[in-house]
Design an enzyme around this catalytic site. Sequence first.
Site, short mmCIF file in Angstrom:
data_model
loop_
_atom_site.label_atom_id
_atom_site.label_comp_id
_atom_site.label_asym_id
_atom_site.label_seq_id
_atom_site.Cartn_x
_atom_site.Cartn_y
_atom_site.Cartn_z
N GLY A 1 -41.78 -0.05 14.40
CA GLY A 1 -42.07 0.04 15.84
C GLY A 1 -43.57 0.20 16.00
O GLY A 1 -44.35 -0.39 15.25
N ASN B 1 -40.71 12.00 12.71
CA ASN B 1 -40.84 13.28 13.40
C ASN B 1 -39.86 14.31 12.88
O ASN B 1 -38.76 13.97 12.44
CB ASN B 1 -40.55 13.11 14.90
N GLY C 1 -38.66 0.03 9.67
CA GLY C 1 -38.62 0.50 11.06
C GLY C 1 -39.97 0.34 11.70
O GLY C 1 -40.61 1.32 12.09
N LYS D 1 -46.67 21.92 12.67
CA LYS D 1 -46.55 20.98 13.78
C LYS D 1 -45.36 21.36 14.67
O LYS D 1 -45.39 21.15 15.89
CB LYS D 1 -46.38 19.54 13.25
N GLY E 1 -45.09 2.31 12.78
CA GLY E 1 -45.03 1.50 11.56
C GLY E 1 -45.83 0.22 11.68
O GLY E 1 -46.50 -0.21 10.73
#
Lengths: 315, 315
Positions: free
Chosen positions: B16, B111, B14, B193, B19
């Site tokens: 994007g 996330n 992945g 977070k 990455g």
Amino acid sequence: MELLTRNSLIAIVGAGAVGGYYGARLAQAGHDVHFLLRSDYAAVAANGWVVQSCDGDFRLPPGATRVYDDPASMPPADLVIVTLKATANDRYAELIGPLLKPGTAILTLQNGLGNEERLAGLFGAGRVLGGLAFVCINRIGPGVVHHMDHGLIRLGEFGGGRSPRAESIAAALRGAKVRCEVLDSLLYGRWQKLVWNVPFNGLGAALDLTTDLLINNEAGTRLVTAIMREVIAAARAVGAALPDDLIQFNLDQTRTMDAYLTSMQIDRQAGREMEVEAILGAPVRAAEAAGVAVPNMRMVYELVAAVNLGKMNGG
Amino acid sequence: MELLTRNSLIAIVGAGAVGGYYGARLAQAGHDVHFLLRSDYAAVAANGWVVQSCDGDFRLPPGATRVYDDPASMPPADLVIVTLKATANDRYAELIGPLLKPGTAILTLQNGLGNEERLAGLFGAGRVLGGLAFVCINRIGPGVVHHMDHGLIRLGEFGGGRSPRAESIAAALRGAKVRCEVLDSLLYGRWQKLVWNVPFNGLGAALDLTTDLLINNEAGTRLVTAIMREVIAAARAVGAALPDDLIQFNLDQTRTMDAYLTSMQIDRQAGREMEVEAILGAPVRAAEAAGVAVPNMRMVYELVAAVNLGKMNGG
């Protein structure tokens, strides 16, 4: 005012699109209408009212339009029709006070809850009537109003029950091409409308979603339904025995509409102050004062309040 | 994989912006990095990676970039770094399965909550590490990444505790111009977070408000604070003993930032699917499963789910 007649003097306080439209209709039908304006004062003084209406276009020329920008310069009225934005309600005393004489009736056509109560507190409950305006209308320029659809007014006495006074106002409106019904219970009518207004104005403004996007999915429909259920419970606790099937009725009705922007979403998108307290805050407070838990209504109220303040503070 | 070395084969699943950036940094530092791409496959195959970075611009030419559009054509990896959008997690088996051999480690930099659990369920808990990427980064064109700010990765074992394996990955990243810390407790780091992410991603996406507009007023600050309080209570119930002063710390930190659009608000505005379940749904479910009432978190989750579905269905 016992009865509204052809000789009665009508004052429109806050003549935006709604006040301009209904006031111009009454004037067109021969009533003695006096408009209190702010931003459009100069335009209407110079050009009168220009109305594009699905019930027939018309103009009210400057000579036939009595307009003011200061309530102190207006004559006392028999009937004051209040069409201010509810965010301006802290100016009631200043704007309406000078227009009153013994017997003057006050009809508020404003959105939401709490307007009649506030007027009653200031000027006496006996003067006050309230009405719900079911109308699609926009101000498209200074003194220019576009009436797109509907127009029904449902009005009633703040104190409840039908009165000759309310009937006479309804008759005058009907004589001015305005559909009008007299309510047995204004309280019932107000809460009935809130069943639609709280979820669709509230969520629409909070999430910036048109009505269709709110209920084209299960998650949104569940939220809308949960809020409607709370509004109905609150209404019952304050004496308006709304039926359960109002939920399905409102959902079905809304599904027949296109993408619809509520007044609060329009205000949000235009960067204008939203009528948060009248449409959301007052119903939440009324519910909680009656001992009804309304967590979804409260959350939506707080979300919209945050959006409203955030945008006002942040530009 | 016992330790990540110069001979290890790294697969980025992945690739994007996140990455692409971290993978290109590792490749630039001499590691053997294999990228699995979808939409940008042709561009990166033809032109390699183009990285504009606050830590120094660089290009990774096509000859130095091993790219694939099909996991079946990739060699087995020693380390798989997962940077898929969490909305694609139902493709884990299909995309990651073919890359595994005995001992392959899997590090998810995605996330939200629940990614490690799902990977563990599919491939075995012993393989899984998780990391939090604190980075401002955008894809600004096919194969073109703009790294604007920050870049820290905090990573740790899904099973908890520090490990030589985690330390070796951190060392490799540090050798590739990436700040990296190893967490004693990944659970603690994830929830820490979330104290920021749940209110600011959640309310930001629901209300379409940047961080500054959310907390420039009392109503918004109260909502943000109420949600942070619930996240902290949930974290404690699942074993992450977050301190109370995290609320004030996060508010203060956020006030130093300009108008900040969270990833979910960016997705909303771009009309893309939002990471609703990872960032909001999974924390709500974890809290409720631990017996912690999180009404504000749940409401925000439901609101964003409604926005997400409403927009997906309504265009």
